[in-house]
Write a protein that holds these residues in place. Sequence first.
Motif, PDB file in Angstrom:
ATOM      1  N   ARG A 121     -55.353  25.005 -41.487  1.00 13.41           N
ATOM      2  CA  ARG A 121     -54.463  25.607 -42.480  1.00 13.41           C
ATOM      3  C   ARG A 121     -55.329  26.523 -43.330  1.00 13.41           C
ATOM      4  N   VAL A 122     -55.118  27.806 -43.211  1.00 10.84           N
ATOM      5  CA  VAL A 122     -55.947  28.796 -43.893  1.00 10.84           C
ATOM      6  C   VAL A 122     -55.092  29.510 -44.933  1.00 10.84           C
ATOM      7  N   HIS A 123     -55.591  29.532 -46.162  1.00  7.51           N
ATOM      8  CA  HIS A 123     -54.909  30.231 -47.248  1.00  7.51           C
ATOM      9  C   HIS A 123     -55.814  31.372 -47.703  1.00  7.51           C
ATOM     10  N   LEU A 124     -55.392  32.578 -47.414  1.00  7.69           N
ATOM     11  CA  LEU A 124     -56.127  33.787 -47.791  1.00  7.69           C
ATOM     12  C   LEU A 124     -55.461  34.346 -49.045  1.00  7.69           C
ATOM     13  N   LEU A 135     -59.718  40.752 -42.025  1.00  6.11           N
ATOM     14  CA  LEU A 135     -59.787  39.311 -42.300  1.00  6.11           C
ATOM     15  C   LEU A 135     -58.689  38.554 -41.563  1.00  6.11           C
ATOM     16  N   GLU A 136     -57.480  39.091 -41.565  1.00  8.71           N
ATOM     17  CA  GLU A 136     -56.384  38.442 -40.846  1.00  8.71           C
ATOM     18  C   GLU A 136     -56.678  38.368 -39.349  1.00  8.71           C
ATOM     19  N   LYS A 137     -57.253  39.424 -38.814  1.00  8.15           N
ATOM     20  CA  LYS A 137     -57.590  39.436 -37.388  1.00  8.15           C
ATOM     21  C   LYS A 137     -58.680  38.410 -37.080  1.00  8.15           C
ATOM     22  N   ASP A 183     -51.914  37.447 -50.468  1.00  6.25           N
ATOM     23  CA  ASP A 183     -51.660  36.013 -50.475  1.00  6.25           C
ATOM     24  C   ASP A 183     -50.904  35.673 -49.197  1.00  6.25           C
ATOM     25  N   LYS A 184     -51.595  35.043 -48.263  1.00  2.59           N
ATOM     26  CA  LYS A 184     -50.973  34.724 -46.980  1.00  2.59           C
ATOM     27  C   LYS A 184     -51.540  33.416 -46.455  1.00  2.59           C
ATOM     28  N   ALA A 186     -61.871  33.362 -51.807  1.00  6.29           N
ATOM     29  CA  ALA A 186     -60.710  34.018 -51.207  1.00  6.29           C
ATOM     30  C   ALA A 186     -60.062  33.207 -50.093  1.00  6.29           C
ATOM     31  N   ILE A 187     -60.847  32.383 -49.392  1.00  6.87           N
ATOM     32  CA  ILE A 187     -60.329  31.678 -48.215  1.00  6.87           C
ATOM     33  C   ILE A 187     -60.506  30.178 -48.404  1.00  6.87           C
TER      34      ILE A 187
END
Length: 125
Positions: free
Chosen positions: A95-98, A42-44, A117-118, A84-85
């Motif tokens: 601005r993405v909050h995962l 997901l981060e990638k 949480d990132k 989740a996102i």
Amino acid sequence: MKSAHSQKGISILGWLMMLTVVAFFASAAFKVLPHYFDNMALEKMITSVETDKALDVRTVGDFYSHISKGMQVNSIRDLNMQDAIKVKVENNEFRVHLKYEKREPLIQNIDLVVRFDKEFRVRMP
């Protein structure tokens, strides 16, 4: 002082205890590791919006569509993307909050919990 003849090494009970401890931690690791791999994927996907110019992600809807396709490709089916996102557009960047957590049952009523949480700041192409 004991003689070298009486010191023969670890006993059968010692081996069983050591094997039990190793099996417990291996079981816990095998249950938690897939969630970490999903999070890395997901981060990638999120950071690829900035680096891959061919994606042409311009709106929040495009961003969610890109993430949804990536989740299908990576077989991430047990995560609700909308919960989740969270994506906002500010100052020409996403601005993405995962933020989500996953639970895996370990033994009866004992669960393993991993929480992610990132926040990301991804520039629009």
